[in-house]
Structure formats: structure tokens, C-alpha cells
Design an enzyme around this catalytic site. Structure first.
Site, short mmCIF file in Angstrom:
data_model
loop_
_atom_site.label_atom_id
_atom_site.label_comp_id
_atom_site.label_asym_id
_atom_site.label_seq_id
_atom_site.Cartn_x
_atom_site.Cartn_y
_atom_site.Cartn_z
N HIS A 165 100.42 -42.67 -65.38
CA HIS A 165 99.53 -42.43 -64.24
C HIS A 165 100.23 -42.49 -62.88
CE1 HIS A 165 95.64 -41.72 -65.97
NE2 HIS A 165 95.72 -42.79 -66.75
N ASP A 192 98.80 -38.52 -70.02
CA ASP A 192 98.37 -39.14 -68.76
C ASP A 192 99.57 -39.55 -67.90
OD1 ASP A 192 95.78 -38.69 -69.47
OD2 ASP A 192 95.11 -40.75 -69.23
N HIS A 225 94.23 -36.38 -68.65
CA HIS A 225 94.49 -36.13 -67.24
C HIS A 225 95.45 -34.96 -67.01
CE1 HIS A 225 92.52 -39.33 -64.80
NE2 HIS A 225 92.37 -39.85 -66.01
N ASP A 628 92.63 -21.25 -53.07
CA ASP A 628 94.07 -21.07 -52.87
C ASP A 628 94.78 -22.38 -52.51
OD1 ASP A 628 93.10 -21.49 -50.35
OD2 ASP A 628 94.03 -19.71 -49.45
N ASP A 666 82.53 -26.59 -37.60
CA ASP A 666 83.82 -25.97 -37.31
C ASP A 666 84.23 -26.36 -35.89
OD1 ASP A 666 86.10 -24.47 -37.37
OD2 ASP A 666 85.08 -22.54 -37.07
N ASP A 670 88.07 -22.29 -35.45
CA ASP A 670 89.13 -21.40 -35.95
C ASP A 670 88.64 -20.52 -37.10
OD1 ASP A 670 88.80 -23.30 -37.89
OD2 ASP A 670 90.93 -23.76 -38.13
N GLU A 677 85.91 -31.60 -41.95
CA GLU A 677 84.74 -30.88 -41.45
C GLU A 677 83.72 -30.69 -42.57
OE1 GLU A 677 86.86 -28.18 -37.95
OE2 GLU A 677 86.79 -27.45 -40.02
#
Length: 700
Positions: A165, A192, A225, A628, A666, A670, A677
Site C-alpha cells: 500500500h 495491493d 487495489h 483526461d 468558476d 477561466d 471549485e
């Protein structure tokens, strides 16, 4: 005579004193052990509760996953050659100022050892070498079987390690005590490797390096995991993106591929089975040996569709099939909890899972709308459909056999042993099963085995035998919950296959503490975590307390307090015994002022209860939307996410309201929303709702 009487009395006094000292010591040891046990129970109950929440979240947000990932940058299936081109490292330059290790391939022993030393010195491997190392590892893993079969030969010794871990200090200590992997020092690492700790990527790179150098002497099993959905919640995704800001997205995608190709188990001398979680009453090694393990990118979701083109190329679809109606989920109470909706007034206590079946049509309509908007995606799909003539494949996962295979993988990665006979759903973790001694005996007899070595559970001593010493649990991450909470252990097997367990404690601080100091430190840490969890459930607890407080006095008895806390928390803790550590606001007649009790629990003034309670869930949702892995989501993705959540929650959010909320959070204007946020959006929504319905219903 007087002298004799004096000596006799002195002897009696000494004996009495010795008895009193012995009695006091036994009571002291018993109290210390009791404190150790309930401290351990607190940590483990909260850990399993978090895992259960993660699995429920994965189930009830499956449509959100499809909605967002239907627009991924590579929606079309890719061949191995295409993926290798995507992961290509050759265009990444290593600057002259780079002072970390340099790698050339094929790797040498010296380079693998140098990598260990570099990470010990807190250096970081350049992303070019990371991608190159991972790409070579992926190629090697694709040649390995699902179940490795290895031998101790004549005098060879094999070392098995449990969960690490992300705790590099433990791996370094194991290598220091036992030696690094070599032709004469074989290792099996039992899953794990990542999450929770801060050095997960370093551990993976070290193990992969030695795997490439000694492919016949280093073996790695997959753990629960090694799963990108689990990594979203427990820290590995964030770690990689933090350490490799520029190329972290490609590294994570490649690791996702690698995790799906890790072998599922290892058999030593045809007699000892090493796997991460455990077995069930239907576990079949012959079935596990022949399934396509790379289909199971996440054990929490069914496998990808596989088709074969007319050219004979195997195609992996990146879009998952609908999996809310799988028989596996219906059979296992640990995954679904079918309940009636009840009255509208009970809505605030419901989870997203309670509504998933009833709003499926609305969700499908919403998804269809989003698909229609994804012009690029649809155009790509249409092009592929025209170019390819799919035909059924023996590898197809759209079959009952595939569902059974999925169940087998799920049980292998998530199950735990129990003392009673039988096999039941593991409702504590939310996945896998609990299996008893009778299941172990039957399994070992059917497969002609004598011992199961598994990991998956933290043990105070680092290991534990059960089922008449036929099952050995091994955990190698010491100080897992807190400094001093547990030892780590590894086991050595020689030709006689008799386990030799080695224990250790990685932290020097722990070795300097007395038993009393160590137990006290761990106990304080556990109680702090427990108080935070109790405060996070303040609204539910107060609501439950009021059912016992019909006259609205703000007081409940100790018995009612313990009953309410367990009914809300479901942690299975000895609450009456814990009252001394948790409750001080008692009246003269022993009643508990529960409002004052929450004031005591609220250590950090101004802490927003619902946001605090669901922070991990909210962060996981953000990382699902952040396809992404850039750390930002677009305003449009934010709108679509809230739209789908509003359908799940049966709440009215107009497009205008969602747009206003997006503009409000925001802050820097931007056009993108970062994690802070995003969290603010939930906080603002909670403030605007008297009951905080949005966050209270994120229980899944």
C-alpha cells in the site's frame, strides 16, 4: 518462636504482595489488550465502511461513467500496436539538469538496484524512463499465464510479501532483512502495491524493474487495489498526477492496462496457492486459468465487449455494457440492497442506489441525448461499423460464462475468511464473500492443495493463521492505520513448504515506544477518527435520538445512545464500553445530552457536516468526470454531471440554475472548474437546501 512467627508473617506478606502484584499485572495486561482490540476494531470498521461506500458508488454511478467516458479522447478500439504508439516515450527529452537515475534496456541488475537506492534518496525517475519501463513491463505481462506455477526446487527459498500500500519504507526494510530479488532469492508479491501510502508509484517501478531483470524469480499477483476505479478514491491517481504533471495521464492509462494483465494467482510446488483475497464455494482454478484476465480492467465493473473484425483482429471496446441488471449483482446482497421507496419524507435518508432501477428510463434518455450531441464519437463509430464486419468470438464476454468468470475474479480479489462454516456475501466490504473452514477443506481437496496464502486484511501481528492453519493471511504494510498500530510480516517457504514468518516494524519511532505508549498513541488516533465519523453523521444521529426523546428534552439514556449510534453507523463497535472515551456530557442521573455531545465532537468549528462526510465521494465523482486527468473539467461537463445527478436524486435543477452555479464557482473565470471549485458547488448547494438533500443522498 517469635522469630519463627515473624518470618512466617513476613513470608505470608510477601506472598500476598506477590499475588496482588500478579493480579494487578494481569488486569493491566487484560485492559491493554482490550484497548488494543477495540482500537483495532475502530480502524478496521471504518476502513471496510469506506470500501463498501466505494463499491456502492461504483455501482450507482455507472451511468455517470458511461455518460462522461462516451466522449473520451480515444473512443474507438485500439490494437496493441496502436496503444504502444500512444505510449511511446521517444519524443520525451531528458534535460541535462536531471539528476535522477538513467535507464537503458534491457535492464541490468545494477540499474534495478540503483533504482532502489535512488528512491531511498527521495529522487524521482524521469517520465521518459517511467513510460519505457512500464511499456516493457506491459509486454512481458502479456506473455504470462493467469496462474503462475513455480517451484522451490531443491534448496531454493521463496519469499511471499503481502499488501504494501505505497509504503516504500516497508519494502526497503524487507530487502534489507531478506535481500533483494536474485536468482537465489525468489519473491511473490501478493497485490495491493498501491493506494493509501505516498510512494505507490516508486514501489511499482521497483517491482517492475526486478520483474524485467528476473522474470522467472519475481512474481506479482493482482490485488483489489490494482484497479483504476479504486485508485480514484484511495490516492494513487492523485499521486501519479502530482508527481508527473506533464505525462501523468499517459502513465495512468498504461498502468490501467498493466493492472489488467497482472496474474491472478501463484501456485508453489503444486501445493501452496497464493492469491490476494480468497475463494468462494464456486472458485474453480481451471476456469480462472483460461479466462481472459485483461478483460477485467476493473473488478468492480463487468468486462469490456470483445469482437473480432473480419481481418481477425481482436477489438476491445472502451464502452462498457449496461451492468445494473447482471445476475451477479442481483444474487449478491453486498452489491444491491433492494428496498421500497417509502414516503417522500423518508427521501433524505435514501442513497442513489435506492433509485437506480426506478429512474433507469430517464437516465437512458439522458444518455441518449448526450450521445446524440457527441457528433465526433458517433461519426467514429459509424465509420468503424462500415469498415468492420463483426462476428461472434469465443472470447465474447456477452455470455453467462463471462458473468461467471467475472464473479470468480471478484471473489478472488475481494473475499475474506470467517470462522463459521459456509459461504455468504461479504456485506462488510461490499464485495466478494466470506468463506468458512468447510469451503477451504473442499477447495483444497478438489485441487490437491495443502495451504492458501492470502493478504487483503491488515493484521496486528502482520499475519494470522485460520481454518486449522490451512489459510495464512499475510500483511506487509506495518503502521498501516497509525504508527504502532500493527507489525508487517513476510513469509519464507522452503522445499518442505513449512511457512517461516518474519515480523518487523518499519518506523524507528515505534521501536522506541513502550507498549503502553504505543497502545495509547494508537488509541488516541483511532478515537479521533471515530469522533470525526460520528460528527459527519450528525443529522442522522440527531434524527434517530429524537425518536427516543419524545418530550424533546435533549436527553437519552446510555442504552438508547449506544443503540442509536450503532443503528446509524453500522460499525459493530462496543459502544457502551467506548462511552468513557466518547461521552463526557452526562447528567447526574446518567442521561446523555446529545446536543452538547455534538458540540464536543465538533473539534474544528465551522466544519460543514455534509461536505466533510462525503468528501471522498465528491472527489471520486470529480475524477470520473475529469476524463483526461488534467485536474480540470469544462463547464459543459459540469452541467452534464449535475443534470444526471439531478435525475438520480429526483430533484429539479433547471439548466439556468446549473449554469448560474457553474458561473458562481468558476472563481477565476477561466471556463474550467478545478477540484476546489467543484467541492464549493456541493457546499453552496447544501447551503441553499434546508435539508442538504444533494449531499445527504450521496451515500452510495
Amino acid at each position: 518462636m517469635h522469630v519463627l512467627i515473624f518470618h512466617l508473617l513476613s513470608s505470608l506478606a510477601a506472598i500476598k504482595a506477590a499475588i496482588l502484584i500478579q493480579r494487578w499485572y494481569r488486569q493491566y495486561v487484560a485492559r491493554t489488550e482490550m484497548r488494543r482490540r477495540y482500537t483495532w476494531h475502530i480502524f478496521q470498521s471504518i476502513e471496510y465502511s469506506g470500501e463498501q461506500a466505494q463499491i456502492k458508488l461504483s455501482v450507482c454511478l455507472c451511468s455517470l461513467w458511461v455518460l462522461i467516458h462516451v466522449k473520451v479522447i480515444f473512443p474507438i478500439s485500439k490494437t496493441y500496436a496502436e496503444w504502444e504508439r500512444y505510449f511511446c516515450y521517444k519524443n520525451i527529452e531528458v534535460p541535462d539538469i536531471y539528476s535522477g537515475p538513467h535507464l537503458t534496456f534491457p535492464l541490468s541488475v545494477e540499474q534495478a538496484v540503483g533504482l532502489v537506492q535512488a528512491f531511498r534518496d527521495k529522487k524521482q525517475l524521469h517520465s521518459r524512463y517511467v513510460l519505457q519501463l512500464l511499456l516493457e513491463t506491459w509486454k512481458l505481462l502479456r506473455m504470462l499465464p493467469n496462474i503462475n506455477r513455480i517451484s522451490t526446487c531443491h534448496s531454493k527459498e521463496i519469499t511471499i510479501c503481502g499488501d504494501l500500500h505505497g509504503q516504500l519504507e516497508d519494502l526497503l526494510l524487507i530487502f534489507y532483512k531478506n535481500g533483494m530479488p536474485s536468482l537465489d532469492k525468489s519473491y511473490v508479491f501478493n497485490g495491493d502495491f498501491v493506494d493509501r501510502g505516498k510512494d505507490s508509484i516508486e514501489i511499482l517501478l521497483i517491482l517492475f524493474a526486478f520483474l524485467l531483470v528476473y522474470p522467472s524469480d519475481v512474481h506479482m499477483n493482482r490485488g483489489n487495489h490494482e484497479d483504476h476505479i479504486v485508485n480514484l478514491r484511495y490516492g494513487f491517481t492523485k499521486e501519479v498526477l502530482t508527481k508527473y504533471k506533464m505525462h501523468g495521464k499517459r502513465i495512468l492509462k498504461l498502468l490501467q492496462k498493466i493492472f489488467s494483465w497482472l496474474p491472478l494467482a501463484t501456485v508453489i510446488d503444486q501445493k501452496v496457492l497464493v492469491l490476494h483475497g480468497g475463494i468462494s464455494d464456486s472458485t474453480d482454478l481451471s476456469l480462472l486459468a483460461r479466462l481472459d484476465r485483461h478483460n477485467y480492467v476493473s473488478a468492480l465493473r463487468p468486462p469490456k465487449r470483445r469482437n473480432t473484425s473480419s481481418a481477425g483482429i481482436s477489438i476491445d471496446s472502451d464502452i462498457d455494457e449496461d451492468w445494473s441488471n447482471h445476475k451477479v449483482f442481483q444474487r449478491r446482497a453486498s452489491f444491491t440492497f433492494p428496498k421500497p421507496l417509502g414516503t417522500r419524507s423518508s427521501f433524505q435518508n435514501r442513497s442513489l442506489q435506492d433509485f437506480s432501477d426506478r429512474i433507469k428510463v430517464n437516465v437512458e434518455e439522458e444518455l441518449e441525448t448526450c450521445r446524440r450531441r457527441s457528433y465526433t464519437f458517433n461519426a467514429g463509430i459509424n465509420r468503424v461499423e462500415k469498415e468492420m464486419a463483426p462476428c461472434p468470438s469465443t472470447d465474447s464476454v456477452n455470455s453467462d460464462n463471462a458473468k461467471e468468470e467475472w464473479k470468480q475474479v471478484l471473489d478472488l480479489l475481494w473475499s475474506d475468511p470467517m470462522t463459521q462454516d459456509g459461504c455468504v456475501p461479504n456485506e462488510v466490504r461490499g464485495g466478494g464473500c466470506y468463506w468458512g473452514p468447510d469451503i477451504t477443506d473442499d477447495f483444497l481437496n478438489r485441487h490437491n492443495l495443502q495451504l492458501i496464502i492470502r493478504s487483503h486484511e491488515c493484521k496486528q501481528d502482520g499475519y494470522e493463521f485460520c481454518h486449522n492453519r490451512k489459510v495464512l493471511t499475510l500483511f506487509s504494510a506495518s503502521n498501516y492505520y497509525d504508527v504502532g498500530s500493527n507489525r508487517g510480516a513476510y513469509v519464507k517457504l522452503g522445499p518442505d513448504l513449512v511457512p517461516y514468518v518474519v515480523q518487523y516494524q518499519a518506523s524507528s519511532m515505534t521501536r522506541e515506544l513502550t507498549v503502553r505508549q504505543s497502545v495509547g498513541r494508537t488509541e488516541r488516533s483511532a478515537l479521533k477518527v471515530l469522533r470525526e465519523q460520528l460528527f459527519a453523521h450528525k443529522s442522522d444521529l440527531i434524527s434517530a435520538f429524537k425518536t427516543f426523546d419524545s418530550e424533546n428534552t435533549g436527553l437519552v439514556s446510555l442504552t438508547d445512545w449506544a443503540s442509536v449510534v450503532e443503528s446509524v453507523m453500522h460499525l459493530g463497535l462496543p459502544w457502551r464500553m467506548l462511552r468513557f472515551q466518547l461521552v463526557t456530557c452526562k447528567t447526574s442521573d446518567g442521561m446523555i445530552d446529545y446536543n452538547e455531545w455534538f458540540n464536543e465532537l465538533n473539534i474544528e468549528q465551522g466544519l460543514l457536516e455534509t461536505l466533510y462526510r462525503h468528501r471522498s465521494t465528491v472527489e471520486t465523482i470529480f475524477r470520473i468526470v475529469d476524463t483526461d486527468n488534467s485536474g480540470f473539467i469544462t463547464i459543459e461537463d459540469f452541467r452534464q454531471t449535475w443534470k444526471l445527478l439531478s435525475i438520480y436524486l429526483k430533484m429539479e435543477f433547471t439548466d439556468e440554475a446549473i449554469s448560474d452555479l457553474a458561473v458562481t464557482i468558476d472563481v477565476n473565470q477561466d471556463g474550467n472548474i478545478d477540484i476546489d471549485e467543484f467541492m464549493e458547488a456541493f457546499r453552496l448547494t447544501d447551503k441553499k437546501s434546508q435539508k442538504g438533500t444533494v449531499l445527504k443522498n450521496l451515500k452510495c
